[in-house]
Design a protein around this motif. Structure first.
Motif, PDB file in Angstrom:
ATOM      1  N   VAL A  76       0.847  -1.199   0.000  1.00 15.31           N
ATOM      2  CA  VAL A  76       0.000   0.000   0.000  1.00 15.31           C
ATOM      3  C   VAL A  76       0.880   1.247   0.000  1.00 15.31           C
ATOM      4  O   VAL A  76       0.636   2.194  -0.769  1.00 15.31           O
ATOM      5  CB  VAL A  76      -0.947  -0.016   1.221  1.00 15.31           C
ATOM      6  CG1 VAL A  76      -1.684   1.309   1.331  1.00 15.31           C
ATOM      7  CG2 VAL A  76      -1.932  -1.164   1.121  1.00 15.31           C
ATOM      8  N   ALA A 126       2.308   1.800  -3.471  1.00 16.98           N
ATOM      9  CA  ALA A 126       1.291   2.279  -4.409  1.00 16.98           C
ATOM     10  C   ALA A 126       0.938   3.734  -4.124  1.00 16.98           C
ATOM     11  O   ALA A 126       0.808   4.554  -5.045  1.00 16.98           O
ATOM     12  CB  ALA A 126       0.043   1.401  -4.325  1.00 16.98           C
ATOM     13  N   ILE A 186       3.906   6.072  -5.178  1.00 18.58           N
ATOM     14  CA  ILE A 186       4.015   6.224  -6.633  1.00 18.58           C
ATOM     15  C   ILE A 186       2.930   7.173  -7.137  1.00 18.58           C
ATOM     16  O   ILE A 186       3.198   8.112  -7.900  1.00 18.58           O
ATOM     17  CB  ILE A 186       3.899   4.853  -7.334  1.00 18.58           C
ATOM     18  CG1 ILE A 186       5.095   3.972  -6.979  1.00 18.58           C
ATOM     19  CG2 ILE A 186       3.804   5.028  -8.837  1.00 18.58           C
ATOM     20  CD1 ILE A 186       4.851   2.495  -7.204  1.00 18.58           C
ATOM     21  N   THR A 187       1.687   6.929  -6.672  1.00 18.23           N
ATOM     22  CA  THR A 187       0.585   7.789  -7.104  1.00 18.23           C
ATOM     23  C   THR A 187       0.825   9.224  -6.651  1.00 18.23           C
ATOM     24  O   THR A 187       0.603  10.171  -7.413  1.00 18.23           O
ATOM     25  CB  THR A 187      -0.742   7.265  -6.514  1.00 18.23           C
ATOM     26  OG1 THR A 187      -0.826   5.876  -6.780  1.00 18.23           O
ATOM     27  CG2 THR A 187      -1.919   7.985  -7.130  1.00 18.23           C
TER      28      THR A 187
END
Lengths: 249, 217
Positions: free
Chosen positions: A34, A37, A40-41
């Motif tokens: 998590v 992710a 990166i976002t």
């Protein structure tokens, strides 16, 4: 147990969870998936929030990452592979962030687990196989017989080619998992030497224990390179597989 | 072309085999002896909580959870990256590209315009210069002609006046000469009359005066 070099790979349950009879608990591994992710976002969205003509630091990093992967796809998978750029980017960023976050002491490296790397590799494998079948239909199976080879060699070549094709996800996943696991284990082993020396030798141990620490400093630098390199290799191979699926040799 | 690839795969296979043996050996070693009962017991426990022996990576009870969360996180990441992240970065890069090429185009266009203006200016200057030269030449020619004409006029006028003056002088000279002759004749007649006491004839006096004048002239 504190010096057990494999302790760092243990999966610790955080939120127990069951789904259709399977244990799908939220674990320390899930936490860092998590985190990766989200980071990166965040990099891509927060970094480009100002949409500056002259980029700031975060935007430079986002652009660098974008252009790096974009160049990798263009050079290794070809111009036709442009639609699959988001997938390749996700794979590279996820593996890279997983490896790099793992370099921070106390974190968990989800890419050091064979099941994670295998699932990622299998995703790539299924994707390129479906892609090849959609683009080339039954002609895809000609991939297993190199063009120009004598027909008498078919009984030897075709099994070899099929096995080599099926081994792709295996080699892809083992390479990444083994590199990450070996590196992290080695760091822990060297760190363990220091603790053992201090425990056994007292004051002398403090001096002698500095040697493995010094080695570890160098190894951390090396492991950071490996962390990047393995993400790069994983992605390059993904690009080459996509190229094979598009061009069939 | 097959051989190098084959070699790579054989190496990969060998590595995989070695790894499998190496990793597979650890849990079986752990389960030897007194641990066997514990390990069997652990099967009933939840994933990875109590299973402390062997490689954590080979504890299959954690696989479902890891695959599940990988699917969720990677799937979400893919959607976010494909739909939000990459289009944003791409838009920023495209905007910069467009801005730079737009600026370059504009600069090229402005340069072309400047060149055209400079060319027009130089043409205008050249034309003006040529026009000025022409006008200067024409003016010079006209002025020369006018000057020559006036000089000629003046010269002609002077010549006429000179002639007139010469004629007048000649006339006055003749008159003066005639007067001199008359006065001389009169004076001669008077002198003769006074000296000789005779009245000389007019013809004789005139002849003598003419002779004397001729002698002087």
């Amino acid at each position: 147990m504190a010096t057990d070099p494999l302790h760092q790979f243990r999966i610790e349950q955080i939120v127990p969870l069951h789904l259709a009879g399977h244990d799908v608990s939220f674990t320390n591994s899930s936490v860092y998936m998590v985190v990766a992710a989200v980071l990166i976002t965040a990099l891509l969205t927060v970094g480009t929030a100002s949409r500056a003509l002259v980029p700031g630091r975060l935007q430079s990093v986002a652009e660098l990452l974008y252009e790096f992967v974009s160049g990798m796809v263009r050079d290794n998978a070809g111009a036709e592979a442009r639609p699959y750029f988001p997938l390749v980017f996700s794979v590279f960023a996820f593996v890279l962030f997983g490896n790099m976050i793992g370099m921070i002491p106390g974190t968990f490296t989800f890419t050091s687990h064979i099941i994670v790397t295998f699932a990622l590799a299998a995703t790539v494998f299924v994707f390129v196989t479906v892609l090849a079948l959609i683009r080339h239909g039954m002609h895809f199976f000609s991939f297993f017989f190199p063009s120009g080879a004598p027909i008498v060699l078919a009984p030897i070549l075709i099994p070899i080619e099929i096995i080599s094709y099926l081994m792709r996800p295996v080699s892809l996943s083992i390479r990444l998992f083994a590199n990450m696991m070996a590196g992290h284990t080695m760091l822990k082993v060297f760190a363990g030497f220091t603790i053992t020396m201090i425990g056994a030798l007292g004051a002398v141990g403090w001096l002698a224990g500095a040697v493995p620490v010094a080695i570890n400093v160098a190894l951390v630098g090396f492991e950071i390179m490996v962390a990047f390199l393995q993400a790069y290799v994983f992605t390059i191979l993904t690009c080459l597989y996509i190229r094979d699926a598009i061009e069939l040799h | 072309m097959v051989n190098p690839r084959l070699m790579v795969w054989l190496k990969g296979l060998a590595a995989a085999a070695v790894l499998t043996v190496a990793l597979g050996g650890t849990p079986s070693f752990a389960q030897s002896g007194e641990e066997t009962a514990h390990a069997t017991d652990a099967v009933e426990h939840e994933a990875g909580v109590h299973d402390e022996k062997g490689l954590p990576q080979l504890n299959t009870k954690t696989f479902a959870s890891q695959i599940f969360w990988l699917a969720i996180t990677f799937g979400t990441l893919y959607v976010l990256v494909a739909k939000v992240g990459l289009p944003r970065v791409g838009a920023v890069l495209d905007a910069r590209e467009a801005k730079i090429s737009g600026d370059l185009d504009k600069a090229t266009q402005l340069k072309a315009e400047t060149d055209a203006i400079v060319a027009a200016y130089e043409k205008a200057v050249a034309e003006a210069r040529a026009g000025a030269h022409k006008l200067l030449n024409e003016t010079a020619v006209t002025a020369d002609a006018a000057a020559a004409k006036r000089i000629a006029d003046v010269v002609a006028g002077l010549a006429v006046k000179q002639k007139e003056a010469e004629a007048r002088i000649e006339g006055q000279k003749q008159t003066a000469l005639a007067n001199v002759r008359a006065v001389a004749a009169e004076a001669a007649a008077a002198a003769v009359a006074k000296l000789a006491g005779v009245e000389p004839d007019q013809a004789g006096v005139d002849g003598a005066v003419d002779a004397a004048l001729k002698e002087r002239a």
